[in-house]
Design an enzyme around this catalytic site. Structure first.
Site, PDB file in Angstrom:
ATOM      1  N   HIS A  69       1.154  -1.370  -0.111  1.00 35.99           N
ATOM      2  CA  HIS A  69      -0.149   0.009  -0.117  1.00 35.99           C
ATOM      3  C   HIS A  69       0.909   1.321   0.538  1.00 35.99           C
ATOM      4  O   HIS A  69       0.898   1.783   0.702  1.00 35.99           O
ATOM      5  CB  HIS A  69      -0.818  -0.142   1.651  1.00 35.99           C
ATOM      6  CG  HIS A  69      -2.352   0.717   1.039  1.00 35.99           C
ATOM      7  ND1 HIS A  69      -3.319   0.829   1.824  1.00 35.99           N
ATOM      8  CD2 HIS A  69      -2.272   2.069   1.037  1.00 35.99           C
ATOM      9  CE1 HIS A  69      -3.967   1.944   1.612  1.00 35.99           C
ATOM     10  NE2 HIS A  69      -3.426   2.363   1.065  1.00 35.99           N
ATOM     11  N   LEU A  72       2.762   6.093  -4.522  1.00 37.06           N
ATOM     12  CA  LEU A  72       3.839   7.304  -5.313  1.00 37.06           C
ATOM     13  C   LEU A  72       3.269   8.532  -6.035  1.00 37.06           C
ATOM     14  O   LEU A  72       4.293   9.095  -6.507  1.00 37.06           O
ATOM     15  CB  LEU A  72       4.154   6.019  -5.800  1.00 37.06           C
ATOM     16  CG  LEU A  72       4.990   5.115  -5.816  1.00 37.06           C
ATOM     17  CD1 LEU A  72       5.419   3.960  -6.686  1.00 37.06           C
ATOM     18  CD2 LEU A  72       6.243   5.431  -4.528  1.00 37.06           C
ATOM     19  N   ASN A 289      -6.370   9.737   7.101  1.00 40.39           N
ATOM     20  CA  ASN A 289      -7.802   8.376   6.576  1.00 40.39           C
ATOM     21  C   ASN A 289      -7.210   6.539   6.314  1.00 40.39           C
ATOM     22  O   ASN A 289      -6.540   6.600   5.771  1.00 40.39           O
ATOM     23  CB  ASN A 289      -8.435   8.752   5.357  1.00 40.39           C
ATOM     24  CG  ASN A 289      -9.231   7.654   4.889  1.00 40.39           C
ATOM     25  OD1 ASN A 289      -9.650   6.513   5.237  1.00 40.39           O
ATOM     26  ND2 ASN A 289     -10.104   8.469   3.706  1.00 40.39           N
ATOM     27  N   ASP A 316       0.445   2.508   3.725  1.00 43.35           N
ATOM     28  CA  ASP A 316      -0.091   3.758   3.256  1.00 43.35           C
ATOM     29  C   ASP A 316       0.525   5.204   3.616  1.00 43.35           C
ATOM     30  O   ASP A 316       0.259   6.283   3.948  1.00 43.35           O
ATOM     31  CB  ASP A 316      -1.397   4.108   4.477  1.00 43.35           C
ATOM     32  CG  ASP A 316      -2.375   4.141   3.069  1.00 43.35           C
ATOM     33  OD1 ASP A 316      -2.099   5.145   2.234  1.00 43.35           O
ATOM     34  OD2 ASP A 316      -3.485   5.240   3.935  1.00 43.35           O
TER      35      ASP A 316
END
Lengths: 455, 344
Positions: A69, A72, A289, A316
């Site tokens: 996850h 980029l 989030n 993330d």
């Protein structure tokens, strides 16, 4: 910190006195892209002439980390990160493969875009870049993207996600789960019930009530996860739950696995350590989030990761421009960087506390994510055991080191790390991608592109 | 105390000191010449990102009565995601040499950002941020409560000086979820020793309220009959909250009024000494009836007057550094030679 090009072009590396998976000291020889020898002490006579010796000094050797996850940002937001800068950051963080999320501009919802990302990643040469394909056209949640075309493209996409947005429509989710069975794909769901989170800013609870920031209830995540595990069971498909963050979510995954449902789950490093108390200063660095939750949730996700309910840690990693964080909370973007701090946070929260061994770290940060992404076999296999004959994807970690995080000093092009100014344990000393060093002495090996021929 | 960001930041002693200072300020306001020379040469900027004529005028009046130069900077209409950034606005004010910035913003925490981001040297006064805090409103409410319930209003502005609100029971009724007035008052009134009961339909009470130092009731009639509050503070309820687009917090204005409106019937059950408060602007006929708003119990207009005195006190204390409760008394004379000259 720089290295002569000749050293990086060496055919073999001898890692002397390292501790594979944190175990007994051994000499590890990387040669021709594979782990050639692992022995307590390699006789001097058997060390190849051209071998570069790296003093292991009791450093822990792990298989190269795999991130399921990563954002980029290229194409579209090259001001915040490029595939080059993001994958360089990944290498410095100990990764040898990343999955690039689909919420770029344009969205990675066609074979063309995923092939572009894959090629730029290959040319950058820092890590293997595996694009994630969007589930729906434009992440709009209305119509399935051409999942088959992406799967059959040069990028061989197996992970599909509308991450950033939830596949909210239950029919669309069902169709996606069913459809990817044809090519052993997986739907990675961003679990966020949209109506329950309209305008939401932070975890709904004691802190949000005081701060007057619109609450983001745990149930908005849990309700979607509960629905999706039942859908996955019904259609007999494979579901991956992105960045789960609440105690209730852990319970639902535990229940689903107990029923034999084919579900996997991830937690981010930041949800392993930070809580909604961080919002008290209204510093949007901590706006993310799903939101940072309570200490009880942090305890639950640590427990879930330790007992295997949660399969993986994924970063993330979400770089953002300074102006998108240098503002009032409600106006700020969601997300924080993570590639260069993930392993340290896992060490601090899971290893140093006795919840996980280094072998477990290899499982949750390398083997499991590679298996979920179906990149654990074939010529460019990742997440393999630390064993002779396996690809020489190796990271050396100095667990005794301590460092103070400085966002501006990181390789990522954005500085929005929530750990700025904090001291974290552990430091990645070296990373090897199929026997070729991408990081030595903790610094990226800049001529990496010129020796990209290792593949 | 360099800034006033949250009513929760005030200790009991600090809060009483602000109220006592406000009482001295109020005493000067019955004089023929209301203007004090105290902040002459200082610049106060009213930075309002959200419409609020009442609060802005109150701060403007307060600053002018202290002889400060006042600049009104209205960024109204610029949403949080559009227009000039808060940072650029702050840097502009810094370049202009603002000594105090009074900020009203729709985003909770915006005043904290101004105070802590290093963009500004000025003292920051929170004049209402999102659904978070409105500390000067709580201070003026506390001031009004003290005058009526801890002192004798007939004895003038300084009645009740030195006192807190120990033992008083205050019911705060209405949309607690979205109310910075409720949050500020719960913090300040309880710091001053009062007992607070929040009364609202469950949809308008925040999740997490259980840690607040107050009680929560869903039943206004029971609170009025059994709790015998010394003051009833009605909060403004926005009619759009009932629509599904607005969140669907209650079924209809009529049902809200029936259950939570202060009408003549409920007014009649209040103890004789109980006062009725409202931060304004009122929705007559929704949360408060005309009978209640215009009754002798209502101190709503007085709250407005007290707002000027309280804001004078806050600006004075922040800009002169006299916020230590042990510090010297306020120089509230208007009869110095310089002032006479200034007004000649």
């Amino acid at each position: 910190m720089s290295h002569a090009p000749t050293s990086t072009q060496a055919a073999s590396y001898l890692l002397r006195g390292v501790r594979p998976l944190g175990g007994e000291r051994a000499d590890v020889l990387l040669r021709d892209g594979v782990i050639a020898r692992i022995e307590p002490q390699l006789p001097e006579a058997e060390v190849p002439q051209d071998a570069v010796v790296v003093d292991g000094a009791d450093r822990v050797a792990l298989p190269g980390l795999v991130d399921l996850h990563t954002h980029l940002r290229e194409p579209g937001r090259e001001d915040t990160e490029t595939i080059e800068s993001g994958t360089r950051a990944a290498a410095v963080g100990g990764f040898t493969a990343v999955h690039a999320m689909a919420n770029t501009t344009p969205v990675a919802d066609t074979a063309g875009v995923v092939e572009q990302v894959w090629r730029i990643g290959r040319d950058a040469g820092w890590v293997d870049v595996h694009p994630v394909g969007a589930v729906s056209v434009g992440l709009a949640g209305e119509q399935l993207a051409e999942l088959g075309a992406m799967a059959q493209s040069a990028a061989r996409v197996r992970v599909f996600s509308d991450d950033g947005k939830c596949v909210w429509d239950p029919v669309l989710m069902r169709r996606a789960l069913e459809y990817v069975k044809a090519f052993d794909g997986v739907i990675a769901q961003h679990a966020q019930e949209p109506r329950l989170t309209e305008g939401a800013q932070m975890n709904e609870g004691i802190v949000s009530a005081e701060l007057g920031l619109a609450g983001w209830p745990a149930v908005a995540e849990e309700a979607i996860i509960a629905r999706d595990v039942l859908l996955a069971e019904h259609v007999g498909s494979r579901l991956h739950v992105c960045h789960l963050s609440t105690a209730g979510s852990v319970e639902i995954i535990r229940w689903a696995k107990g029923r034999g449902i084919d579900v996997t789950a991830e937690v981010t490093p930041h949800h392993l350590v930070l809580t909604d108390e961080e919002a008290r200063g209204y510093d949007p660095t901590f706006k993310v989030n799903p939101p940072l939750r309570t200490q009880a949730d942090v305890d639950a996700v640590r427990e879930g990761l330790a007992d295997g309910t949660i399969d993986i840690v994924a970063t993330d990693h979400a770089p953002h421009a300074r102006e998108d964080k240098d503002c009032e909370w409600a106006a700020a973007a969601f997300g924080m960087t993570g590639l260069e701090t993930a392993l340290s946070v896992v060490q601090a929260t899971m290893v140093d506390t006795g919840r996980l061994t280094w072998a477990d770290v290899a499982r949750v940060m390398s083997a499991n994510p590679a298996r979920i992404g179906r990149i654990d076999t074939g010529e460019l296999a990742q997440g393999r055991p630390f064993a002779v004959g396996e690809p020489a994807n190796v990271v050396l970690v100095d667990p005794a080191a301590r460092r103070v995080v400085d966002g501006r000093a990181q390789e990522t092009a954005s500085a929005n790390t929530p750990f700025a100014g904090r001291e974290l344990p552990g430091r990645v000393v070296a990373t090897f991608l199929r026997g070729r060093p991408t990081v030595l002495d903790g610094a990226p090996v800049r001529d990496v592109a010129t020796v990209g021929g290792a593949r | 105390m360099k800034h006033l960001l949250s009513a929760a930041d005030l200790t009991r002693a600090e809060a009483v000191h602000v109220l006592d200072t406000a009482a001295e300020m109020a005493a000067t306001q019955s004089r023929e010449i209301k203007k004090l020379p105290t902040l002459r040469g200082r610049t106060v900027v009213n930075l309002f990102f959200e419409d609020s004529t009442r609060t802005r005028i109150s701060f403007e009046t307060a600053a002018k009565r202290l002889s400060a130069d006042v600049i009104n900077f209205s960024a109204k209409g610029s949403s949080v995601s559009k227009g000039e950034s808060l940072k650029d606005t702050a840097l502009t004010l810094q370049a202009m040499g603002a000594d105090a910035v009074v900020v009203r913003h729709q985003a909770s925490g915006a005043p904290h950002l101004l105070a802590r981001a290093g963009w500004l040297d000025a003292a920051v006064v929170n004049a209402g941020d999102g659904t978070h805090q409105h500390p000067t409103q709580a201070l003026l409410d506390a001031f009004t409560l003290r005058r009526h319930l801890a002192g004798d209003p007939a004895l003038g502005a300084t009645s009740g000086v030195g006192a807190d609100l120990d033992g008083l029971h205050v019911a705060i009724v209405g949309d607690v979820l979205h109310s910075r007035v409720a949050r500020s008052n719960v913090a300040l009134l309880t710091t001053l020793g009062a007992h607070v009961t929040l009364v609202a339909p469950p949809t308008l009470v925040p999740v997490g309220v259980e840690t607040w130092p107050c009680e929560v009731s869903y039943d206004l009639d029971a609170t009025l009959a059994d709790g015998k509050p010394d003051a009833v503070m009605m909060l403004r309820v926005q009619r759009e909250r009932m629509s599904s687009a607005g969140g669907g917090f209650f079924p209809s204005p009529l049902e809200y009024s029936r259950a939570y409106g202060l009408d003549a019937r409920r007014l009649a059950v209040l103890p004789e000494h109980t006062i009725v408060m409202h931060p304004g602007p009122m929705n007559r006929g929704l949360e408060i009836s005309a009978e209640a708003a215009d009754s002798p119990r209502a101190v709503i207009v007085e709250q407005v007057a007290n707002g000027v005195a309280v804001r004078m006190a806050v600006l004075y204390l922040l800009l002169t550094g006299q916020h230590d409760p042990q510090s010297a008394r306020v120089p509230t004379t208007t009869t110095t030679h310089r002032t006479e000259e200034a007004h000649a």
